[in-house]
Design an enzyme around this catalytic site. Structure first.
Site: not given
Ligand SMILES: [Zn+2]
Ligand SMILES: [Zn+2]
Length: 615
Positions: A29-30
């Site tokens: 994820t980010y």
């Protein structure tokens, strides 16, 4: 940060790899987040994610364990209050492709294991400590063994027990000392901060702020944001304020240290402290919450910037560095040495005019603080000074001396003990008892550390030295005239290499009409003519056929006074007065170039030259 700690990756490199895992491979994820928590509404999707991850061989065992035992630490991991725009970096559950590059795979594996480990229970270690006593000496040893694996099943760590730990027959028991080994060690300064340390210092910068309100405002945020901190480090490097060493350590450059020093003196030290960020964050959150007017905030910023620019452009070097406390005496003239912005200089050194003496704060790529500069000025040398950096970005320690031109010079180090013991012998050392002159890749040198002979480099001024030249240098203290040296300016020159008081010197051939070959020769009387003092050291002066000279000495002091001036012999007791009192005369019976007799005083100046004086 772990990338930097475990694998010596720079913070920027780690973030770049993470970015490809996020954007290109869609495996995590980010990544540009500072949260370590997950929102509560992700609780169910985490179960699905663990099911997905169980299809990857490396993690199936751990996922199955989580499925069987259930997730722990859920209250800690799912916390909406500690999630802002982004939540913690976790895997997406996608299958990594076979061609995933090694660094990306390494980081992906680390992130995935951290994620799985965070839902595992504590690991339990059994720490054992054994105490042995002998003649009132108490010796201890410790061992750690993993008892309950917990999260350590996912991120393993080996047990630590000293060699031969074994099992004790009973407690307590009588033992025997099998062997004693003495180790000599030196204390070490704290190691240099690496990327991870600096990132964490930026993140926690608030802790060092005194003002409680500002500290509060910055405590959750730190300096910069997770997305920009790594770039800040790179920016400082590209502006040469800091540099990254080969070891991964970061060090402030002389330029960087000087900048902070000047900012503190101006003084705009709030610009160089996290206080400024803390203050701005505090006001800004006031604006956000409506307790502080935004126009007023902007006005305050305006005032600050104007005041700062005014004080930065208005300062004078003389007022920043008032000549209040001298470091010591100038070695060239009778002035005192004071601190300036760029150097420590003689009070008579006015912008390059007058007395030339200066010690630069940035010398050989190292910052000379006032304490080190004071030592160097007053002792003329500093032994084993740390903090120099070579071309491969490795730090090294070197001894420095002030040479005859009053410039800083490295004391030539020569080859190491290890190199010497492995090298071949040329001859037994003519200077010391028991040593031998060895030939290494770079030098000829005596392998006896206590020997007074100095190493001779095999390449001097772009010229390969020959074995017979080295032989002469070590046995007779000088070579014959050698013709094809190349100067730093690229010009060929001729010189002898001479070992003078333990230092390697060039000696140039005498010029026509002025050389010693034209000087009259006298009988040499043994014994000391007088005593010559220089830089607080004293050396005896003796006679040679043409000169009065300084006897061999290891202070590197040289003096050569001709025995003849203007066709008149300088007598032994006249020379004694000259070297001990700095002048002699007036003396009569000198003969000018036109053949006329004259009288004059002989004066010995600080650089060891004798001049006529008429008064
Ligand atoms: Zn001076
Ligand atoms: Zn020797």
């Amino acid at each position: 940060r772990h990338g930097s700690n475990l694998w010596r990756w720079s913070a920027k490199y780690t973030l770049d790899i993470a970015q490809t895992l996020y954007e290109e491979y869609k495996l995590i994820t980010y990544p540009r987040t500072d949260s370590r928590h997950l929102p509560t509404d992700m609780r169910d999707s985490i179960d699905e994610l663990i099911t997905e991850l169980s299809k990857q061989d490396d993690y199936s065992e751990h996922c199955r364990r989580l499925a069987d035992d259930g997730l722990t630490n859920t209250a800690r991991n799912f916390n909406d209050a500690k999630v802002s725009d982004h939540y913690a970096v976790i895997p997406t559950g996608n299958n990594p492709p076979a061609n995933l590059p090694a660094p990306a795979r390494q980081l992906y594996d680390h992130i995935t294991r951290r994620f799985l480990a965070s839902f595992h229970p504590h690991a339990t270690w059994l720490d054992a400590k054994r105490v042995a006593t002998k003649n009132e000496q108490i010796l201890t040893a410790k061992a750690s063994t993993l008892e309950v694996a917990g999260w350590r099943a996912v991120i393993p760590k080996p047990n630590s027990s000293p060699e031969g730990w074994g099992v004790l027959a009973e407690t307590p028991c009588i033992g025997e000392i099998a062997a004693i080994e003495v180790q000599q060690k030196q204390t070490k300064p704290a190691p240099r901060m690496k990327d991870a340390g600096v990132l964490s210092a930026m993140e926690n910068a608030g802790k060092i702020i005194d003002d409680e309100e500002f500290r509060e405002a910055i405590s959750e945020k730190g300096l910069g944001t997770p997305a920009t901190r790594a770039d800040h480090i790179e920016k400082l490097i590209s502006h040469s304020y800091i540099e990254r060493l080969k070891s991964g350590g970061l060090r402030a450059t002389a330029k960087g240290i000087r900048l902070i020093e000047v900012l503190r003196r101006i003084p705009v030290n709030w610009l160089s402290s996290p206080e400024l960020t803390g203050e701005m964050e505090s006001r800004l959150s006031g604006v956000q919450q409506g307790t502080f007017d935004s126009a007023e905030y902007m006005m305050e910023i305006n005032h600050k910037v104007i005041a700062m620019v005014e004080s930065v452009k208005g300062y004078e070097s003389d007022t920043l560095y008032p000549h209040d406390q001298p470091l010591g005496d100038c070695p060239v003239c009778d002035g005192k040495v004071y601190e300036g912005m760029l150097n420590y200089h003689c009070q008579h050194n006015k912008r390059g005019k007058g007395c030339p003496f200066a010690i630069w704060k940035d010398s050989r790529g190292r910052y000379f603080d006032i304490i080190t500069a004071t030592r160097f000025l007053n002792d003329g040398k500093v032994d084993d000074l740390h903090g120099f950096v070579n071309r491969s970005s490795e730090e090294f320690t070197a001894s420095i001396i002030r040479n005859d031109d009053h410039k800083l010079e490295f004391l030539s180090q020569g080859p190491s003990k290890e190199e010497l013991s492995a090298a071949e012998e040329l001859i037994g050392c003519p200077t010391c008892e028991g040593g031998s002159i060895k030939v290494t890749d770079t030098h000829w040198a005596c392998d006896n550390g206590a020997c007074k002979s100095k190493p001779l480099a095999r390449n001097i001024c772009k010229r390969e030295m020959q074995t017979d030249e080295a032989l002469r240098y070590f046995t007779e203290g000088e070579t014959e005239l050698i013709e094809d040296f190349i100067s730093k300016r690229g010009k060929p020159f001729t010189a002898k290499l001479v070992n003078r008081g333990g230092r390697l010197k060039f000696e140039f051939p005498p010029r026509q009409n002025n050389g010693r070959s034209n000087l009259p020769q006298y009988e040499v009387t043994e014994g000391v003519v007088g005593t010559y003092s220089q830089r607080g050291s004293k050396v005896p002066i003796i006679e040679s056929a043409t000169h009065f000279i300084a006897a061999d000495n290891d202070q590197g002091i040289e003096l050569e006074i001709p025995r003849t001036f203007a066709k008149r012999e300088l007598l032994r007791d006249e020379c004694k007065t000259l070297v001990e009192q700095g002048k002699v005369g007036p003396l009569d019976d000198f003969i000018s170039k036109k053949g006329k007799p004259f009288s004059a005083i002989l004066v010995l100046n600080r650089s060891g030259n004798v001049k006529f004086r008429f008064d």
